[in-house]
Design a protein around this motif. Structure first.
Motif, short mmCIF file in Angstrom:
data_model
loop_
_atom_site.label_atom_id
_atom_site.label_comp_id
_atom_site.label_asym_id
_atom_site.label_seq_id
_atom_site.Cartn_x
_atom_site.Cartn_y
_atom_site.Cartn_z
N ASN A 1 -2.74 -0.42 -1.52
CA ASN A 1 -3.14 -1.35 -0.47
C ASN A 1 -3.56 -2.70 -1.00
O ASN A 1 -3.64 -3.65 -0.27
N TRP B 1 -12.39 1.04 1.15
CA TRP B 1 -11.74 0.84 2.46
C TRP B 1 -12.59 1.27 3.65
O TRP B 1 -12.28 0.90 4.76
N CYS B 2 -13.65 2.06 3.40
CA CYS B 2 -14.42 2.49 4.57
C CYS B 2 -15.92 2.55 4.32
O CYS B 2 -16.68 2.84 5.22
N ASN C 1 -1.92 -7.23 1.72
CA ASN C 1 -0.81 -6.27 1.78
C ASN C 1 0.47 -6.87 1.17
O ASN C 1 0.47 -7.97 0.61
N ARG D 1 -0.64 -10.63 3.34
CA ARG D 1 -1.56 -10.81 4.45
C ARG D 1 -2.94 -10.32 4.04
O ARG D 1 -3.12 -9.16 3.68
N GLN E 1 -6.46 -9.14 4.84
CA GLN E 1 -7.11 -8.50 5.99
C GLN E 1 -8.46 -7.94 5.56
O GLN E 1 -8.69 -7.65 4.38
N ARG E 2 -9.34 -7.75 6.53
CA ARG E 2 -10.70 -7.29 6.25
C ARG E 2 -10.80 -5.77 6.19
O ARG E 2 -10.28 -5.08 7.05
N VAL E 3 -11.45 -5.27 5.17
CA VAL E 3 -11.90 -3.89 5.20
C VAL E 3 -13.39 -3.90 5.54
O VAL E 3 -14.11 -4.85 5.20
N ARG E 4 -13.80 -2.84 6.22
CA ARG E 4 -15.19 -2.82 6.71
C ARG E 4 -15.81 -1.45 6.49
O ARG E 4 -15.14 -0.42 6.57
N ALA E 5 -17.10 -1.48 6.23
CA ALA E 5 -17.83 -0.23 6.07
C ALA E 5 -17.98 0.45 7.42
O ALA E 5 -18.45 -0.15 8.38
N ALA E 6 -17.53 1.70 7.47
CA ALA E 6 -17.63 2.45 8.72
C ALA E 6 -18.54 3.67 8.57
O ALA E 6 -19.12 4.14 9.53
N THR F 1 -14.82 1.41 13.98
CA THR F 1 -14.77 0.30 13.03
C THR F 1 -13.34 0.10 12.55
O THR F 1 -12.69 1.06 12.14
N THR G 1 -10.67 -1.14 9.86
CA THR G 1 -10.55 -1.44 8.44
C THR G 1 -9.07 -1.30 8.08
O THR G 1 -8.23 -1.13 8.95
N ILE G 2 -8.76 -1.41 6.79
CA ILE G 2 -7.36 -1.35 6.36
C ILE G 2 -7.14 -0.08 5.55
O ILE G 2 -7.95 0.26 4.68
N CYS H 1 -1.24 2.49 0.89
CA CYS H 1 -0.02 1.83 0.42
C CYS H 1 -0.13 0.35 0.71
O CYS H 1 -1.16 -0.13 1.15
N GLY H 2 0.93 -0.39 0.50
CA GLY H 2 0.86 -1.83 0.63
C GLY H 2 1.22 -2.38 2.00
O GLY H 2 1.30 -3.58 2.18
#
Lengths: 540, 502, 284
Positions: B137, B249-250, B258, B262, B264-269, C226, C228-229, C233-234
């Protein structure tokens, strides 16, 4: 000679095709079913893999057709008609203990009621019955060759006026042919009575191609057998009419979709296509018109809904026989999403009388008369003939019986009172009394028949034939049958009036909100039985 | 679709080119040959926007589809069809994954593909181009951030004094002016003793490296090994210090980038387990112990620092990324967005706007390092399965209905020749080692080709077989081409008079 | 063609919508809340449930608003007795045959249209059947299935092209099925869960959710969502993690379901097995 058919579709067992061939699915299913008598899971999976389709999809398509068995069953099969016409005539559904005997919806042999059909691997076993056309040939126009010519002989067809219209069309050219069809005022004979000329002009003007001509021979409206008679006894007429239609609208491929219950018609039509191809009526220069035209026969598999034109397209394409939303209409996006001219067989047969070199013949209409008459059969009468006159032609109700009702237009039609039979059988006149000519089915019911049982039979038919796509029809036909079942057996849920209200509520929703005509008309005859005949004693 | 195996993707393909493993350059050259021979070169683009065409054309002149067929196994007719389809398409992309890059000629393989795009002008326009499909990722993001031995953030060269100066001004510390070591060079340095301490973040080289036996020996021989990971991986088991990290990622906040660039935001869940700390927090704390102040361990602050050093990212404010759901680089402006494709300048009318022309590359074919031989007659290629990820550290922890463990996949023909049945355990032997695995028969494999994964290293250590033959330009090992033989262990099924299996 | 506008009236009020907009769009633009069940925002409208029907002047039958393009001059009526009746009957027909207890808005619509699904009596045929539990990823409860076709379209030619499921049988017996009804592990299913993503009635449900509901420990009031990504993979799919904070006696966080925003420009709500079901590794 060039190949009279567009593409080979009944693929032999062999290596997988290079691209998915969904359009080859229905023929492949028939091929396997004919060979084994049923469709084993392994056979279905093999077809899916060979045609590069999803196995679930192939199962889903196959299981939408009533003709296919999914448990072992003999190849040799007796189909017992359980259409209301035959039930009234004494037919009984076979029991589960007779493995080679199965119930079938209306077999389109109502003049023989109670009818059976014996097949082996899908082919008819018995010889073709004589044409049930009591009128002498001189009194017929569309049917003038029926029972007169040898249906396997192109020479005989020609000797009786066949291909004359084609020659006339060659002289006129496409635009003038379309103009002639428009000028004739011909309307569709499948039930909707749409002006044919408008379709021809629209397909000719439509952008994009290839364009198609489709003959709808999925004649499944109970009580209707006119197309069967034409296909069995004058198959070259259908071929000729399609060639002319293709020439006039710019189509190069035709399909004839014939219901599975008509194996003799399929065999004779296939023979006619081969003979027409050998004689140059089909192929690269079809009928000397300077354009190619080819015809393929597609065999249905037991689905009333496939008589609806968009469901018929879906079936040919290899999808489940489910109607599509209109618009878009077939003239713009029909078979394979292309501009398509689709007509009932009777409508196409009229093209030949319109293009008669000696001038258009007077317009006639075919009526399939069955039930309580002395001479059941197919009758051809001038437009505007009354129902009473048709009944007279058929010999009227047998001595000692009294006319109770006429079901006009089949299961989707209307019950008429004896005092209403003076109605001229035109779209306008029947509409004025709240009825419809529909497919031209005339089912005569005498006083020995319990109308409520007929009504329940109609409800059962619609429930069994609903494709299941839209909610009003899928569930509505079930609820309708449940209510009628309770009423017929004297066990209403609450009062009879409440039950009738349920029928009305469900019926109105089916009529207003179903996708196609099946659901929209599934309450039609029943409503009339309730309102006009008071079958359940509550006519309000 | 070019793949040695008839994969699920190949089922959708109009053309499937069944290539022999490691023959990518001959195939690309043959396609180029056909494009030129058929007169389908985009002459105007080649003349205006490229250099080196003459040399390139001279090189591929010998690579007729027929000659290439002997090297690639791809019928010449298929090559011609593919070449014409590619050259005549209004828009065309070349997308690849590790099948191209995990070779000792990996970079040259990519350059051979670039040549095709230049030949047809399939670059620098919407819908056309070249696209490496990333397997992880944030492979793209890691490189973008400067986690490459020769790059600063935003792909600026370490050797570029201007770039170094810009970064040094923000970081307040000098940047070494020479390239660092890539992974392969690090292992080589371990071998020579030049590298004696290692800090590993979120990697599992004890299982993911080719020739895993050697990799483990070298890791175990280090003076000091620090591993920062979510789990006590096989690599972490060798470590002197293990720093438990949160799942980025979480359990953390930040960004990833990616394959299409691009951000993009990852966020703590979810709350992280007791004791696990955010990667950023650990790095800041380690730096603090080393006497450097990296600032607050706050992802947005860190992101803003990146924006000051990387012109590609300058326009990507944290709030803007949130608002747009993701932004592709380059993004120099805080108000405008650039086109979603790169290299559009090559189509500019004004030579000044067009800038440096794109060079054709003359690349020579190098066959796989591990040659087939009578002792090792089968070509083993490795790869991934849909439901598993790399060494399986994460994915083995969910119950997948698709998973059947490690197998050695054989073609029906080879299985028949060997007399092995599905499920039968066999020994797979390469020049470096051997493993035992059950047989699975895959009709998508051609005779002579076998397939295994690296997902189940604890059960079947596939990387004992692979060869540490490295692309000198990328440092990537040739995971895709190993020569093996298959040895039976049990008596043949149904054999008479044999010894019963214990 | 873009930029053209279409003027229609909805219940007598003029509304202008962009060319290509549907009648449903026009109703929405007019501020009218139209019930929909089978309509999904990531697959082509099938217009099979018929709850969104409206009256269009000149049309004999009612018109499915979700799929009919708005045409210039169209006169659309959304509250006629015919429309109200058809909507009420769709609710009664579905409500009497399908378990809609987890379907959004149904209670509200039943009240709005006066629907009484019980009026067909206790013996009315239903699609009740046992829940299909044949894998650890998700369950299929076709007692809740309204046959909206969204799952088969998502599995088939509109998104996944796996074709593991299709509509089989016909009429009231029509159902979503694998070939010959085999379990998912024997089918072509790749467990992308894109069918779950589009299911409007929760007939398709995460195994985690199903188990928690069965145990009585599903607690939506303790759940957060929430974005997130995905890590696997990519491609960069957005995951919406549905986290329940405390399950039964355990006060830890648990990812109980994963969805994906349908508006995502990367994959429009679609994921693969790893993103959809592979999150468990963060739990001890």
């Amino acid at each position: 000679m060039t190949d009279p058919r567009p593409v080979p579709v009944a693929l032999p067992v062999g290596p997988p095709v290079t691209r998915p061939r969904r359009d080859a699915l229905l023929p492949a299913l028939h091929e396997a079913h004919d060979a084994a008598g049923w469709l084993a899971p392994e056979a279905l999976d093999a077809i899916a893999d060979r045609l590069r389709l999803g196995r679930a999809e192939v199962f889903g398509v196959a299981s939408s057709y009533a003709s296919f068995a999914f448990t072992p069953r003999p190849r040799r099969l007796r189909r017992v008609c359980t259409g209301v016409m035959c039930v009234v005539a004494g037919a009984e559904a076979p029991g589960a203990d007779a493995p080679g005997v199965v119930a079938s919806p209306c077999l389109g042999r109502c003049e023989q009621a109670p009818a059976v059909l014996d097949t082996d691997g899908g082919r008819a076993v018995a010889p073709v019955a004589p044409a049930p056309v009591p009128q002498p040939p001189t009194e017929r126009s569309l049917l003038r060759r029926v029972g007169v010519v040898d249906p396997s002989s192109l020479d005989d067809y020609r000797a009786h006026g066949g291909t004359a219209a084609l020659g006339h069309a060659r002289t006129l050219g496409p635009a003038a042919v379309r103009a002639a069809v428009t000028a004739s005022g011909l309307t569709g004979r499948g039930g909707a009575a749409f002006p044919a000329g408008r379709k021809w002009e629209a397909v000719a003007a439509a952008a994009g191609g290839p364009k198609y001509v489709v003959a709808n021979a999925d004649e499944s409206e109970p009580g209707t057998f006119k197309d069967r008679v034409v296909l069995e006894h004058d198959p070259f007429a259908v071929v000729e009419a399609m060639v002319i239609a293709g020439f006039a609208v710019g189509a190069t491929t035709g399909y004839v979709y014939v219901r599975d219950e008509y194996p003799e018609a399929i065999a004779r039509l296939e023979h006619a296509i081969d003979a027409a191809g050998a004689a140059g009526l089909l192929g690269d220069d079809a009928g000397g018109l300077g354009v190619p035209f080819r015809i393929e026969v597609r065999r249905g598999a037991g689905a009333y809904v496939c008589g609806e034109e968009t469901a018929l397209f879906a079936s040919i394409e290899g999808y489940r026989g489910e109607p599509r939303t209109k618009p878009p209409f077939p003239v713009d996006a029909g078979l394979f999403g292309r501009p398509t001219l689709v007509h009932n067989v009777e409508t196409l047969a009229n093209v030949l009388t319109i293009l008669d070199p000696s001038g258009p013949r007077p317009e006639t209409k075919l009526f399939s008369v069955s039930g309580a008459v002395t001479r059941p059969g197919l009758y051809e009468v001038p437009m505007g003939t009354t129902l009473a006159e048709v009944l007279d032609l058929a010999g009227g109700v047998p001595a000692g019986r009294t006319l109770q009702a006429v079901l006009l237009g089949g299961a989707a039609g209307t019950f008429l009172h004896p005092e209403e039979i003076g109605v001229p059988l035109t779209v306008e006149a029947t509409r004025a009394i709240g009825a419809t000519v529909g497919s031209g089915a005339v089912f005569v019911i005498d006083d020995t028949t319990d109308l409520a049982t007929v009504v329940l039979g109609i409800a059962t038919f619609f429930r069994e034939e609903s494709c299941g796509q839209c909610v009003p029809c899928r569930v509505g036909t079930v609820r309708q049958e449940e209510v009628l079942h309770r009423l017929v057996h004297g066990r209403p849920l609450g009062s009879v009036a409440e039950e009738v209200q349920r029928l009305r509520d469900v019926g109105a929703a089916m009529r207003d909100a179903s996708i196609c005509g099946l659901g929209q008309f599934a309450w039609n005859a029943i409503e009339g039985a309730v309102d006009r005949f008071g079958v359940f004693g509550a006519s309000t | 679709m070019v793949d040695p195996r008839r994969t699920a993707t190949a089922e959708f393909a109009d053309l499937w080119l069944p290539i022999d493993v490691g023959a990518d350059i001959p195939l690309a050259h043959a396609i180029a040959h056909e494009i030129i021979a058929a007169g389908l070169v985009h002459e105007e683009f080649v003349a205006r926007a490229t250099t080196g065409y003459a040399e390139f054309a001279a090189q591929v002149a010998d690579w007729t589809p027929e000659r290439a067929e002997a090297r690639t196994g791809v019928p010449a007719d298929l090559v011609r069809a593919a070449a014409r389809a590619y050259a005549t398409a209004p828009k065309a992309q070349l997308c690849w994954t590790l099948g191209i890059t995990e070779h000792r000629s990996g970079v040259d393989n990519v350059l051979a593909l670039c040549n095709l795009a230049l030949l047809c002008g399939h670059v620098g326009r919407w819908g056309s181009g070249l696209s490496p499909l990333r397997g992880q990722n944030n492979v793209q993001g890691g490189g973008d951030m400067g986690a490459l031995p020769n790059r600063l953030p935003g792909f600026q060269a370490v050797t570029d004094p201007d770039a170094r100066a810009r970064v040094e001004a923000v970081w307040g510390a000098p940047v070494p002016p020479e390239d660092g070591r890539n992974l392969t060079e690090m292992f080589a340095a371990m071998e020579t003793g030049d590298l004696r301490a290692l800090y590993v973040l979120g990697e599992n080289p004890a299982q993911s490296e080719a020739d895993a036996t050697r990799a483990r020996r070298l890791l175990a021989g280090l003076d000091h090994l620090v591993v920062q990971d979510l789990y006590l991986t096989r690599t972490a088991e060798l470590a002197d210090v293990v720093l438990p990290a949160t799942a980025a990622w979480c359990e953390s906040n930040g960004t990833v980038t990616n394959s299409e660039r691009r951000v993009q935001r990852v966020r703590a869940a979810v709350r992280a387990p007791e004791g696990a700390r955010d990667d950023l927090a650990i790095l800041v704390a380690v730096a603090d112990r080393l006497g450097a102040d990296l600032g607050p361990a706050d992802p947005e602050t860190m992101w803003d620092e990146l924006r000051r050093v990387s012109p590609l990212h300058t326009g990507m404010g944290w709030a803007r990324i949130e608002a747009l759901g993701g932004i592709q680089w380059p993004c120099p402006s805080e108000t405008d967005l650039e086109p979603s494709f790169l290299h559009g300048r090559l189509w500019a009318d004004d030579p000044a706007d067009r800038g440096r022309p794109a060079p054709f590359s003359v690349v020579e074919w190098v066959p796989p390092a591990d040659p087939l031989a009578p002792d090792y007659p089968i070509r083993l290629t490795t790869g991934r399965r849909l439901d598993s990820y790399n060494t399986g550290v994460q994915t083995r922890r969910f119950s997948s209905p698709l998973r059947f463990g490690e197998t050695v996949d054989l073609s029906p023909a080879d299985a028949a020749d060997l007399g092995v049945a599905p499920g039968e355990t066999v020994r797979v032997v390469s020049r470096r080692g051997s493993v035992e695995a059950p047989v699975r028969i895959d009709p998508g494999l051609r005779a002579g080709l076998a397939f295994m994964t690296l997902h189940f290293g604890d059960d079947v250590d596939t990387n004992r077989l692979t060869v540490e033959a490295v692309d000198p330009k990328s440092g990537t090992a040739e995971f895709k081409a190993t020569a093996v033989r298959i040895e039976r262990i049990a008596a043949p099924v149904g054999a008479r008079g044999g010894t019963p299996a214990p | 063609m873009s930029g053209h506008e279409v003027a229609v009236t909805v219940d007598g009020r003029p509304v202008v919508v962009p060319e290509g907009a549907t009648v449903l769009d026009a109703c929405t633009a007019a501020g009218i809340d139209t019930p929909t069940l089978c309509f999904g925002d990531t697959v082509a409208a099938r217009n099979v449930c018929r709850i969104c029907v409206v009256d269009v002047a000149g049309s004999r039958a009612l018109v499915p608003s979700c799929s009919r393009p708005a045409e210039p001059g169209m006169e659309i009526a959304t509250d006629t007795p015919r429309v109200r009746h058809a909507r009420r009957m769709v609710l009664e027909l579905l409500g009497s045959s399908v378990d809609l207890s987890l379907t959004d808005h149904v209670e509200e619509w039943n009240a709005r249209y006066g629907a009484d699904p019980d009026r067909f009596g206790p013996d009315a045929a239903t699609v009740a059947q046992p829940v299909k539990v044949d894998n650890d990823c998700f369950v299929r409860d076709y007692s809740r299935c309204i046959l909206c076709y969204q799952c088969t379209d998502a599995c088939g030619e509109q998104w996944q092209h796996t074709f593991a499921i299709a509509i089989a049988g016909r009429g009231f017996d029509a159902t979503v099925s694998t070939e010959h009804g085999v379990g998912l592990p024997d089918s072509a299913c790749v467990y992308c869960g894109n069918c779950i993503e589009v299911c409007p009635t929760d007939a398709l449900m995460f195994r985690t959710e199903f188990d928690l509901r069965t145990m009585g420990t599903w607690a939506s009031e303790r759940q957060t969502r929430t974005d997130t990504i995905c890590a696997f993979c990519g491609v960069g799919c957005t995951l919406t993690l549905h986290v329940q904070h405390g399950v039964g006696d355990d006060d830890g966080d648990r990812i109980v379901k994963v969805t994906s925003p349908h508006s995502s420009s990367v994959t429009a709500g679609n994921l693969c097995i790893k993103g959809r079901f592979g999150a468990g590794h963060v739990h001890p």
